[in-house]
Design a protein around this motif. Structure first.
Motif, PDB file in Angstrom:
ATOM      1  N   ARG A  88     -28.185 -49.272  -1.175  1.00  0.00           N
ATOM      2  CA  ARG A  88     -27.250 -48.168  -0.958  1.00  0.00           C
ATOM      3  C   ARG A  88     -27.194 -47.322  -2.221  1.00  0.00           C
ATOM      4  NH1 ARG A  88     -22.927 -52.631   0.770  1.00  0.00           N
ATOM      5  NH2 ARG A  88     -24.041 -53.593  -0.979  1.00  0.00           N
ATOM      6  N   GLY A  89     -27.939 -46.224  -2.228  1.00  0.00           N
ATOM      7  CA  GLY A  89     -28.074 -45.430  -3.441  1.00  0.00           C
ATOM      8  C   GLY A  89     -29.022 -46.121  -4.399  1.00  0.00           C
ATOM      9  N   LEU A  95     -24.775 -52.444  -6.295  1.00  0.00           N
ATOM     10  CA  LEU A  95     -24.016 -53.570  -6.845  1.00  0.00           C
ATOM     11  C   LEU A  95     -22.525 -53.279  -6.873  1.00  0.00           C
ATOM     12  CD1 LEU A  95     -26.368 -54.632  -9.792  1.00  0.00           C
ATOM     13  CD2 LEU A  95     -26.150 -55.716  -7.544  1.00  0.00           C
ATOM     14  N   ALA A  96     -22.174 -52.010  -7.057  1.00  0.00           N
ATOM     15  CA  ALA A  96     -20.754 -51.637  -7.112  1.00  0.00           C
ATOM     16  C   ALA A  96     -20.056 -51.833  -5.777  1.00  0.00           C
ATOM     17  CB  ALA A  96     -20.620 -50.185  -7.556  1.00  0.00           C
ATOM     18  N   LEU A  97     -20.833 -51.938  -4.689  1.00  0.00           N
ATOM     19  CA  LEU A  97     -20.246 -52.125  -3.362  1.00  0.00           C
ATOM     20  C   LEU A  97     -20.136 -53.594  -2.979  1.00  0.00           C
ATOM     21  CD1 LEU A  97     -22.145 -49.269  -1.502  1.00  0.00           C
ATOM     22  CD2 LEU A  97     -19.738 -49.269  -2.202  1.00  0.00           C
ATOM     23  N   ARG A  98     -20.525 -54.488  -3.871  1.00  0.00           N
ATOM     24  CA  ARG A  98     -20.482 -55.915  -3.569  1.00  0.00           C
ATOM     25  C   ARG A  98     -19.088 -56.495  -3.814  1.00  0.00           C
ATOM     26  NH1 ARG A  98     -25.685 -58.335  -2.844  1.00  0.00           N
ATOM     27  NH2 ARG A  98     -27.189 -56.624  -2.671  1.00  0.00           N
ATOM     28  N   ASP A  99     -18.953 -57.797  -3.533  1.00  0.00           N
ATOM     29  CA  ASP A  99     -17.614 -58.389  -3.521  1.00  0.00           C
ATOM     30  C   ASP A  99     -17.106 -58.810  -4.892  1.00  0.00           C
ATOM     31  OD1 ASP A  99     -19.448 -60.439  -3.718  1.00  0.00           O
ATOM     32  OD2 ASP A  99     -18.905 -61.407  -1.833  1.00  0.00           O
ATOM     33  N   PHE A 100     -17.853 -59.685  -5.570  1.00  0.00           N
ATOM     34  CA  PHE A 100     -17.368 -60.280  -6.820  1.00  0.00           C
ATOM     35  C   PHE A 100     -18.392 -60.081  -7.934  1.00  0.00           C
ATOM     36  CE2 PHE A 100     -15.921 -62.792  -3.152  1.00  0.00           C
ATOM     37  CZ  PHE A 100     -14.577 -62.438  -3.193  1.00  0.00           C
ATOM     38  N   THR A 101     -17.906 -60.083  -9.155  1.00  0.00           N
ATOM     39  CA  THR A 101     -18.790 -59.809 -10.292  1.00  0.00           C
ATOM     40  C   THR A 101     -19.948 -60.790 -10.363  1.00  0.00           C
ATOM     41  OG1 THR A 101     -17.450 -61.188 -11.768  1.00  0.00           O
ATOM     42  CG2 THR A 101     -16.878 -58.839 -11.628  1.00  0.00           C
ATOM     43  N   ILE A 102     -19.696 -62.046  -9.993  1.00  0.00           N
ATOM     44  CA  ILE A 102     -20.766 -63.042 -10.098  1.00  0.00           C
ATOM     45  C   ILE A 102     -21.843 -62.819  -9.055  1.00  0.00           C
ATOM     46  CG2 ILE A 102     -19.269 -64.771 -11.162  1.00  0.00           C
ATOM     47  CD1 ILE A 102     -19.061 -66.151  -8.440  1.00  0.00           C
ATOM     48  N   ASP A 103     -21.552 -61.988  -8.031  1.00  0.00           N
ATOM     49  CA  ASP A 103     -22.536 -61.663  -7.003  1.00  0.00           C
ATOM     50  C   ASP A 103     -23.119 -60.263  -7.198  1.00  0.00           C
ATOM     51  OD1 ASP A 103     -22.355 -64.060  -5.659  1.00  0.00           O
ATOM     52  OD2 ASP A 103     -20.751 -63.378  -4.345  1.00  0.00           O
ATOM     53  N   ALA A 104     -22.701 -59.570  -8.236  1.00  0.00           N
ATOM     54  CA  ALA A 104     -23.120 -58.174  -8.447  1.00  0.00           C
ATOM     55  C   ALA A 104     -24.112 -58.085  -9.597  1.00  0.00           C
ATOM     56  CB  ALA A 104     -21.904 -57.297  -8.713  1.00  0.00           C
ATOM     57  N   PHE A 123     -21.131 -55.348 -14.189  1.00  0.00           N
ATOM     58  CA  PHE A 123     -19.715 -55.713 -14.073  1.00  0.00           C
ATOM     59  C   PHE A 123     -19.359 -57.024 -14.788  1.00  0.00           C
ATOM     60  CE2 PHE A 123     -20.910 -53.206 -10.347  1.00  0.00           C
ATOM     61  CZ  PHE A 123     -20.052 -52.130 -10.505  1.00  0.00           C
ATOM     62  N   GLY A 124     -20.272 -57.528 -15.606  1.00  0.00           N
ATOM     63  CA  GLY A 124     -19.958 -58.711 -16.401  1.00  0.00           C
ATOM     64  C   GLY A 124     -20.022 -60.018 -15.640  1.00  0.00           C
ATOM     65  N   GLY A 125     -20.922 -60.115 -14.675  1.00  0.00           N
ATOM     66  CA  GLY A 125     -21.030 -61.339 -13.889  1.00  0.00           C
ATOM     67  C   GLY A 125     -21.403 -62.550 -14.706  1.00  0.00           C
ATOM     68  N   SER A 138     -13.611 -54.400  -7.123  1.00  0.00           N
ATOM     69  CA  SER A 138     -12.804 -53.189  -6.970  1.00  0.00           C
ATOM     70  C   SER A 138     -11.475 -53.490  -6.312  1.00  0.00           C
ATOM     71  CB  SER A 138     -13.559 -52.148  -6.140  1.00  0.00           C
ATOM     72  OG  SER A 138     -13.613 -52.541  -4.784  1.00  0.00           O
ATOM     73  N   GLU A 139     -10.579 -52.538  -6.407  1.00  0.00           N
ATOM     74  CA  GLU A 139      -9.251 -52.631  -5.809  1.00  0.00           C
ATOM     75  C   GLU A 139      -9.339 -52.721  -4.292  1.00  0.00           C
ATOM     76  OE1 GLU A 139      -4.999 -52.597  -5.761  1.00  0.00           O
ATOM     77  OE2 GLU A 139      -6.437 -52.876  -7.385  1.00  0.00           O
ATOM     78  N   ASP A 140     -10.389 -52.131  -3.734  1.00  0.00           N
ATOM     79  CA  ASP A 140     -10.524 -52.079  -2.278  1.00  0.00           C
ATOM     80  C   ASP A 140     -11.504 -53.119  -1.735  1.00  0.00           C
ATOM     81  OD1 ASP A 140      -8.771 -49.921  -2.135  1.00  0.00           O
ATOM     82  OD2 ASP A 140     -10.379 -48.462  -2.450  1.00  0.00           O
ATOM     83  N   SER A 141     -11.881 -54.075  -2.546  1.00  0.00           N
ATOM     84  CA  SER A 141     -12.918 -55.035  -2.149  1.00  0.00           C
ATOM     85  C   SER A 141     -12.584 -55.745  -0.844  1.00  0.00           C
ATOM     86  CB  SER A 141     -13.130 -56.066  -3.263  1.00  0.00           C
ATOM     87  OG  SER A 141     -14.118 -56.994  -2.912  1.00  0.00           O
TER      88      SER A 141
END
Length: 479
Positions: A88-89, A95-104, A123-125, A138-141
């Motif tokens: 996506r882009g 990666l910014a559209l994923r759920d958690f930092t460890i998965d991004a 994102f510091g995974g 993100s806030e909207d995750s």
């Protein structure tokens, strides 16, 4: 690496950009083995997936056509899944559209030989893996995909991580969204949470976050539901404690419910360990189902509570009524037919193992036979549920001598089950044809009733030969 190299070659043939991403990179950073490969590509997997499957000698499976995700399943050696998703882009945007930092995190397929030094980690995974933290991006995750509400807890449970404070606050705020996701996704995430060691800690967290009562609204009435003085906890807390006691009795790593003295009295063996590791359905083992039933076994107590004239509190029929409630839950969450029947049977019969013997006496062969006849596939499971129920009822008030007597009785019952000449599996002396030929009866339910009477008599030693069995049948026909 051989498979990944072949994927890269196929992408290069079509001049398509590709990245390892998500759980595959996370597991590599953590040093964990993985049988899934997640790859994002700069093209539509629905368009190229069949060619990939053919090039890898695998099976093409559309997973999510709306989001352009496909799977290529390989079976040549060890089973391996390659999930292809459309990028996506750019990769950072994806990666910014994923759920958690460890998965991004991601790695270009061009950089695979030097994976750890070429990780894209915006994102510091890696730092969160080092700190053992699950953190939303993100806030909207959770609004983007409410299944993440359970997945956050599941990842923490499986890895032994914690959830950071902001993520916990987001889950608590958005917890009602869990009602929007499919029953199958709820079931699968929930069962993986229950499968984790110290499952009761994660079930309590689900409750604190508001998720548990959305999944199991039938449990709401058990909160603060009073119990008789013999019980240490209310119904809900007792149910949590039963899950902890099950793990203790099954020697699950990390469980510490009572002392080793208490544990040493309970039945255990390699055969029992292997028994509870058996798959029931959908990759779910007996131990998972038993822990789930431990949570739900007293779910009907609040609506069946009555007070006798003496003031004594009773819960008449709560096992039978509870089995009906649990059936509804299991159907709603799309468990298999076998799992539904097993769960309902355990709830219905969970008191019965404690009723097999009189004080200071071992159960009769007749009682043991009838118990295994009536409980069938869940006989052993129900015994362990009953043992855990006993521990979780008394809690700190546990009386060592009563526990020893109870555990000795049920160990004896289990040992009878595993004997070669087990009372629960008497050798066949006669069959329906013998009765029909000898007494001129016609096939029907009465033949089955007579054969069951013979098996019961065998279990108690009253009948040991074919001749004795036929004489018993004759007496029953004439009575």
């Amino acid at each position: 690496m051989k498979v990944i190299t072949r994927v890269k070659e196929l992408l290069d043939e079509h001049s398509i950009e590709g990245y390892l991403a998500g759980g595959t990179v996370r597991d590599a950073v953590m040093g964990r083995e993985s049988d899934d490969i997640d790859i994002v590509v700069g093209a539509s997997p629905l368009d190229i997936g069949r060619d990939f499957a053919s090039g890898l000698n695998g099976k093409f499976i559309p997973l999510d056509e709306a989001n352009d995700i496909v799977r290529v399943a390989l079976y040549d050696e060890a089973p391996l899944h390659i999930d292809l998703a459309k990028m996506r882009g750019g990769i950072t945007e994806d990666l910014a559209l994923r759920d958690f930092t460890i998965d991004a995190m991601a790695v270009s397929l061009n950089d695979i030989p030097n994976l750890n030094s070429n990780i894209i980690d915006p994102f510091g995974g890696r730092n969160d893996i080092k700190s053992r933290v699950v953190r939303s991006i993100s806030e909207d995750s959770f609004k983007q995909d409410p299944a993440r509400l359970l997945r956050a807890v599941r990842l923490a449970a499986e890895f032994g991580f914690t959830l950071d404070a902001e993520t916990l606050a987001q889950i608590e705020r958005d917890h009602m969204l869990i009602a929007q996701i499919s029953a199958e996704r709820v079931r699968d995430e929930l069962c993986r949470i229950i499968a984790a060691p110290k499952a009761v800690e994660w079930l309590r967290l689900l409750d604190e976050l508001g998720l548990l009562m959305v999944i199991f609204p039938e449990l709401a009435n058990t909160r603060d539901a009073e119990q008789p003085k013999e019980h240490y906890w209310d119904v809900l807390q007792h149910s949590f404690e039963t899950v902890a006691a099950i793990e203790f009795l099954l020697h699950i790593e990390g469980s510490k419910y009572f002392s080793n003295d208490i544990l040493s009295l309970s039945p255990w063996s390699l055969a029992l360990k292997e028994y509870f590791e058996e798959e029931v359905a959908g990759g779910r083992q007996r131990v998972i189902l038993l822990k789930l039933v431990g949570l739900l076994h007293d779910i009907a107590k609040p609506q069946t509570r009555v007070f006798e004239e003496s003031g004594r509190m009773r819960f008449f029929g709560h096992s039978q009524e509870g089995a009906g409630v649990v059936r509804g839950i299991m159907e709603r969450l799309k468990f298999s037919a076998r799992e539904r029947e097993m769960a309902c049977g355990m709830v219905e019969h969970h008191l019965r193992p404690g009723q097999l013997a009189r004080d200071n006496e071992l159960p009769t062969r007749h009682a043991i036979y009838r118990y295994f006849r009536d409980t069938g596939d869940i006989a052993i499971d129900t015994i362990f549920l009953n043992l855990a129920d006993h521990l979780a009822a008394r809690g700190p008030m546990i009386e060592y001598d009563k526990w020893r007597e109870h555990a000795d009785t049920l160990r004896y019952v289990i040992e009878e089950r595993f004997k070669v000449d087990s009372v629960t599996k008497p050798q066949k002396l006669i069959d329906g044809n013998d009765i029909i030929d000898k007494y001129g009866m016609t096939p029907g339910p009465e033949i089955g009733r007579l054969l069951e009477a013979v098996r019961e008599a065998q279990s108690s030693g009253e009948v040991t030969t074919k001749e004795e069995a036929l004489l018993l049948v004759q007496r029953l026909i004439c009575s």
